[in-house]
Design a protein around this motif. Structure first.
Motif, PDB file in Angstrom:
ATOM      1  N   THR A 292     -17.574  41.350 -67.431  1.00  0.00           N
ATOM      2  CA  THR A 292     -18.110  42.708 -67.569  1.00  0.00           C
ATOM      3  C   THR A 292     -19.629  42.693 -67.514  1.00  0.00           C
ATOM      4  O   THR A 292     -20.255  43.487 -66.803  1.00  0.00           O
ATOM      5  N   TRP A 293     -20.237  41.765 -68.271  1.00  0.00           N
ATOM      6  CA  TRP A 293     -21.709  41.678 -68.263  1.00  0.00           C
ATOM      7  C   TRP A 293     -22.222  41.389 -66.853  1.00  0.00           C
ATOM      8  O   TRP A 293     -23.189  42.009 -66.395  1.00  0.00           O
ATOM      9  N   ALA A 294     -21.614  40.438 -66.155  1.00  0.00           N
ATOM     10  CA  ALA A 294     -22.077  40.069 -64.808  1.00  0.00           C
ATOM     11  C   ALA A 294     -22.032  41.275 -63.875  1.00  0.00           C
ATOM     12  O   ALA A 294     -22.935  41.479 -63.052  1.00  0.00           O
ATOM     13  N   THR A 295     -21.000  42.087 -64.001  1.00  0.00           N
ATOM     14  CA  THR A 295     -20.863  43.268 -63.153  1.00  0.00           C
ATOM     15  C   THR A 295     -21.895  44.327 -63.528  1.00  0.00           C
ATOM     16  O   THR A 295     -22.543  44.924 -62.660  1.00  0.00           O
ATOM     17  N   PHE A 296     -22.072  44.559 -64.829  1.00  0.00           N
ATOM     18  CA  PHE A 296     -23.077  45.524 -65.288  1.00  0.00           C
ATOM     19  C   PHE A 296     -24.477  45.100 -64.845  1.00  0.00           C
ATOM     20  O   PHE A 296     -25.261  45.910 -64.349  1.00  0.00           O
ATOM     21  N   PHE A 297     -24.793  43.822 -65.041  1.00  0.00           N
ATOM     22  CA  PHE A 297     -26.126  43.312 -64.706  1.00  0.00           C
ATOM     23  C   PHE A 297     -26.403  43.474 -63.212  1.00  0.00           C
ATOM     24  O   PHE A 297     -27.484  43.897 -62.803  1.00  0.00           O
ATOM     25  N   SER A 298     -25.412  43.142 -62.383  1.00  0.00           N
ATOM     26  CA  SER A 298     -25.590  43.260 -60.936  1.00  0.00           C
ATOM     27  C   SER A 298     -25.800  44.708 -60.523  1.00  0.00           C
ATOM     28  O   SER A 298     -26.638  45.008 -59.674  1.00  0.00           O
ATOM     29  N   ALA A 299     -25.037  45.615 -61.129  1.00  0.00           N
ATOM     30  CA  ALA A 299     -25.135  47.019 -60.760  1.00  0.00           C
ATOM     31  C   ALA A 299     -26.480  47.612 -61.140  1.00  0.00           C
ATOM     32  O   ALA A 299     -27.040  48.428 -60.413  1.00  0.00           O
ATOM     33  N   GLN A 300     -27.022  47.199 -62.277  1.00  0.00           N
ATOM     34  CA  GLN A 300     -28.238  47.834 -62.777  1.00  0.00           C
ATOM     35  C   GLN A 300     -29.505  47.076 -62.397  1.00  0.00           C
ATOM     36  O   GLN A 300     -30.553  47.680 -62.182  1.00  0.00           O
ATOM     37  N   VAL A 301     -29.422  45.745 -62.302  1.00  0.00           N
ATOM     38  CA  VAL A 301     -30.605  44.930 -62.009  1.00  0.00           C
ATOM     39  C   VAL A 301     -30.646  44.527 -60.538  1.00  0.00           C
ATOM     40  O   VAL A 301     -31.680  44.597 -59.879  1.00  0.00           O
ATOM     41  N   GLY A 302     -29.500  44.071 -60.008  1.00  0.00           N
ATOM     42  CA  GLY A 302     -29.410  43.776 -58.582  1.00  0.00           C
ATOM     43  C   GLY A 302     -30.181  42.558 -58.119  1.00  0.00           C
ATOM     44  O   GLY A 302     -30.530  42.462 -56.952  1.00  0.00           O
ATOM     45  N   ASP A 303     -30.448  41.628 -59.000  1.00  0.00           N
ATOM     46  CA  ASP A 303     -31.187  40.406 -58.649  1.00  0.00           C
ATOM     47  C   ASP A 303     -30.239  39.229 -58.834  1.00  0.00           C
ATOM     48  O   ASP A 303     -29.968  38.817 -59.965  1.00  0.00           O
ATOM     49  N   HIS A 304     -29.743  38.660 -57.715  1.00  0.00           N
ATOM     50  CA  HIS A 304     -28.731  37.603 -57.807  1.00  0.00           C
ATOM     51  C   HIS A 304     -29.303  36.329 -58.434  1.00  0.00           C
ATOM     52  O   HIS A 304     -28.598  35.615 -59.162  1.00  0.00           O
TER      53      HIS A 304
END
Length: 345
Positions: A292-304
Motif C-alpha cells: 500500500t505504501w509503495a503504491t501511495f508513494f508512487s502515485a503522490q511522489v512519482g520518483d522511482h
C-alpha cells in the motif's frame, strides 16, 4: 612487419578485409624486435576476433532492447562505452569503474549525488543484463507469487478508525498500540519485522525521520533495507506518544514483539479481526501495508529512485512488484484524507 615512421614503430595492414593500424609507442628505432613481437600479438588477437567474433556492448545492447523491449538506462551506458568496446572486455572491475563514471557524470548534470542503490539499479544491473543476455546466461524471470492488492485511502481510513476503537472488533488494545503499528507501516513502507525492531532512539524528530538499521535477525532481509524513512505529518499525529526508550512499537499487552523471519504473524490474529470489522478483504495481511505504501508513494511522489531508497529495495523489478496499478486520481484521494508523502529534498 612494423615500420619506423615519425619517431615510432607502427603497423598498418588488412586482416580478413578489415584494416588494423596502430602506433606501438616504442620510440626507439633500435627496439625493432620488440615492435615485431607486439605487432605479432596484435595480429593474433585480430585473427581471433575475425574467426571468433565477439559483439560490442553497443551491438549487444541493441539486440537486448529489441528482444526484451527494455530500454531503461541503456542510452547513457551505450554512449559511455562507445561503438568499439567489446563484451569480452567487460570484466567486473571495468563494470564497476564504468558505473562509477556514469554516476559521477550524471550527478554533475543533475546536481544530485547517486546513492549506491541507484548506481546498482541504473548502471551495474543494466550492464550485466546485456552481458548475460548476449552470452545466453540471462536468467528467465520466473513467475513469482506477488500480492496483487493494496488498500485504497478509504480502506486505510476504515482500518485506522477500527484500530482507534478496537473493542468493536473484539480486540483488547486500550492503549491503541496496534494503531501505532498500522499507521507506521502505511506511512513508511516498513515491513512488520522492521517495525517491531524500531527503537525510540532511532527517531529523529527534528526531521520526522526514523532510521531502520535492519541488522537484527528478523528485522530485515538485505543490506539495502538499512535506510532512513520519513513520517508524514498525519502519521505523527496518529501515532502519538511512544515509550520513553527501547522498542517503539509494542504488543497490545505492552511487551516487545519477538522478532522472527517472515514477521507479521505475531499480530496476524488481531490484525485480521480489525480488517474484518473494517470490511476489508480476507486477503489483506500486515505485509499488504508495505504494498500500500509503495503504491501511495508512487502515485503522490512519482520518483522511482526515491521509491527504491525509501523502500529499501536493491532491485528495481521488486519495487515495481510492490507498486500496484492505481487510478489517475489516487494522489488527489490521498490529499483528501490528509496523507502527504511529498517532501522537499
Amino acid at each position: 612487419m612494423p615500420v619506423w615512421r615519425n619517431g615510432d614503430w607502427e603497423y598498418d595492414r588488412y586482416i580478413g578485409g578489415k584494416r588494423f593500424r596502430r602506433r606501438l609507442g616504442i620510440r626507439d628505432e633500435s627496439y625493432k624486435e620488440l615492435a615485431i613481437e607486439l605487432s605479432r600479438r596484435d595480429f593474433e588477437k585480430a585473427w581471433e576476433q575475425i574467426l571468433n567474433p565477439v559483439p560490442t556492448f553497443a551491438e549487444a545492447a541493441l539486440l537486448y532492447m529489441k528482444h526484451t523491449g527494455n530500454r531503461r538506462y541503456l542510452k547513457r551506458i551505450i554512449a559511455y562505452f562507445g561503438k568499439n568496446t567489446r563484451i569480452d572486455q567487460l570484466d567486473e572491475p571495468r563494470i564497476l569503474r564504468a558505473a562509477a563514471a556514469i554516476a559521477d557524470r550524471r550527478s554533475k548534470e543533475t546536481g544530485k549525488m547517486w546513492q549506491p542503490s541507484t548506481i546498482k539499479c541504473q548502471a551495474i544491473a543494466p550492464i550485466k543484463a546485456v552481458i548475460n543476455f548476449i552470452k545466453g546466461t540471462r536468467r528467465e524471470r520466473r513467475a513469482r507469487r506477488v500480492r496483487d492488492i493494496y488498500l485504497t485511502p478509504a480502506e486505510v481510513e476504515a482500518l485506522i478508525k477500527m484500530a482507534q476503537t478496537p473493542e468493536k472488533a473484539g480486540v483488547h488494545d486500550k492503549h491503541h498500540r496496534l494503531l501505532k503499528i498500522i499507521v507506521f507501516m502505511v506511512a513508511t513502507g516498513c515491513g512488520p519485522g522492521e517495525t517491531f525492531a524500531v527503537n525510540v532512539e532511532d527517531f529523529n524528530w527534528s526531521t520526522n525521520e526514523v532510521y531502520i538499521p535492519a541488522v537484527e535477525d528478523g528485522a530485515g532481509k538485505t543490506l539495502f533495507r538499512a535506510r532512513w524513512v520519513h513520517l508524514p505529518d498525519k502519521a505523527i499525529a496518529l501515532i502519538g506518544e511512544l515509550p520513553k526508550s527501547g522498542r517503539a512499537f509494542l504488543s497490545s499487552r505492552g511487551n516487545p514483539i519477538p522478532l522472527r523471519d517472515h514477521g507479521g504473524g505475531q499480530i496476524a490474529k488481531q490484525f485480521r479481526k480489525l480488517c474484518r470489522a473494517a470490511g476489508l478483504p480476507d486477503a489483506v495481511v500486515p505485509y499488504t501495508l508495505r504494498h500500500t505504501w509503495a503504491t501511495f508513494f508512487s502515485a503522490q511522489v512519482g520518483d522511482h529512485d526515491r521509491l527504491l531508497d525509501q523502500g529499501g529495495w536493491g532491485n528495481s523489478d521488486t519495487a515495481r512488484d510492490y507498486r500496484k496499478k492505481y487510478p489517475a486520481d489516487l494522489a488527489e484521494q490521498l490529499d483528501a484524507f490528509g496523507w502527504d508523502f511529498r517532501r522537499e529534498t
